[in-house]
Design an enzyme around this catalytic site. Structure first.
Site, PDB file in Angstrom:
ATOM      1  N   HIS A 104      -8.481  -0.921   2.359  1.00 50.90           N
ATOM      2  CA  HIS A 104      -8.798  -0.331   3.662  1.00 50.90           C
ATOM      3  C   HIS A 104      -7.493  -0.226   4.439  1.00 50.90           C
ATOM      4  CE1 HIS A 104     -11.530   0.737   7.004  1.00 50.90           C
ATOM      5  NE2 HIS A 104     -10.540   0.252   7.744  1.00 50.90           N
ATOM      6  N   CYS A 105      -7.115   1.004   4.767  1.00 51.36           N
ATOM      7  CA  CYS A 105      -5.806   1.246   5.382  1.00 51.36           C
ATOM      8  C   CYS A 105      -5.939   1.392   6.899  1.00 51.36           C
ATOM      9  CB  CYS A 105      -5.181   2.511   4.792  1.00 51.36           C
ATOM     10  SG  CYS A 105      -3.538   2.870   5.452  1.00 51.36           S
ATOM     11  N   PRO A 106      -5.327   0.499   7.673  1.00 49.14           N
ATOM     12  CA  PRO A 106      -5.405   0.625   9.136  1.00 49.14           C
ATOM     13  C   PRO A 106      -4.608   1.813   9.667  1.00 49.14           C
ATOM     14  CG  PRO A 106      -3.939  -1.169   8.524  1.00 49.14           C
ATOM     15  CD  PRO A 106      -4.576  -0.707   7.254  1.00 49.14           C
TER      16      PRO A 106
END
Length: 314
Positions: A104-106
């Site tokens: 999950h890429c912020p």
């Protein structure tokens, strides 16, 4: 003119791939992997033990899954109420199971998985080229700044800041892009690097690797004209993947077709070994899990696996 044209080409490709990475919805497991209403009721009603294991075995008997939990159980998500496909994981941020989840890429506020992994790679590549182009074209003015070759105005501080920002982003992006290029060459995800996939017979960190060329085509597709464009061209459906594993359980007998007719470990019939890429439906039109037959079903020995218990994974 050449610099302006090149700048806008890099900029448009960068924005296009970034947009696709952000707004492409992560793919979730298809309905075949979800438990039916009756199975969910049975799972909730029965105490943990063999009865729940039987429900999961019945739900997963026709599904193309090869990976297991650390205890040897079928991978099940009790939040989404589904049997997890291979390489699928539950994202605690999105609160849903994501096919071939990488992380999950912020920075993009989205899960990077099967549906947008190609876009994420192109985003890294074009943002790196964009920063390198800015640093290269700004270098001569950066040198003039230190040699007092620029007019004494506030604009020269903008030039210095622009060069430092582009150079620093280039360094960080090059390391991240190089890491993901290595992942693509090995057909791995970030999660699989830190948690080795566990197959029916053993763990194998390179279980999904098919060789560099085929690993590359798994992400970018067969048509090279689409490789550099942020359009979806990855192979497969995200629910099943070809593997390189061909070794069988020595305690199981083999049939001429390559499938086990007897199984001491499970009550349901899976292919005895993960199929090679030539047999997989990702590279051909034949479903990889349809090779079981009625004759093989009659010859199997139904013995339950006590180690087959539910185990939650996130």
């Amino acid at each position: 003119v050449v610099c302006l044209v090149a700048y806008h080409i890099f900029f448009m490709l960068f924005v296009w791939s970034y947009w696709k990475t952000i707004f492409t919805l992560p793919m979730n497991p298809s309905k075949e992997f979800h438990l039916s209403y009756s199975d969910k009721e049975s799972l909730e009603r029965e105490p943990r033990g063999e009865s729940q294991q039987e429900v999961l075995r019945r739900a997963a008997k026709d599904l193309p899954i090869y990976t297991r939990t650390m205890s040897g159980a079928i991978r099940y998500c009790d939040r989404c109420h589904l049997v997890k496909p291979d390489r699928c994981h539950h994202c605690s941020v999105c609160d849903k199971c994501i096919l071939k989840m990488d992380h999950h890429c912020p920075w993009v506020n989205n899960c990077v998985g099967f549906s947008n992994y190609k876009f994420f790679l192109l985003f890294l590549a074009y943002s790196l080229l964009y920063c390198l182009f800015i640093a290269a074209t700004d270098l001569q003015y950066f040198i003039k700044f230190w040699t007092n070759g620029l007019p004494d105005t506030q604009a020269k501080f903008h030039i210095m800041f622009l060069f430092f920002a582009a150079a620093m982003f280039s360094v960080s992006l090059s390391s991240l892009f190089g890491y993901h290029c290595w992942l693509v060459s090995k057909n791995k995800s970030t999660l699989e690097v830190f948690r080795t996939p566990i197959f029916r017979h053993r763990t194998d960190k390179n279980g999904f690797s098919l060789g560099f060329s085929k690993n590359l085509r798994q992400v970018f597709g067969d048509e090279k004209k689409y490789w550099l464009l942020p359009v979806f061209s990855s192979l497969g459906d995200g629910c099943s993947f070809p593997t390189c594993l061909v070794n069988q359980d020595p305690e199981q007998a083999s049939t001429p077709g390559g499938l086990n007719s007897t199984s001491k470990n499970e009550n349901h019939l899976f292919p005895a070994k993960p199929l090679r890429d030539s047999q997989s439906h990702l590279l051909t039109d034949t479903p990889s899990w349809s090779e079981t037959s009625g004759k093989a079903e009659k010859g199997k020995v139904g013995m339950s696996n006590p180690a087959l218990t539910m185990e939650n994974e996130t």
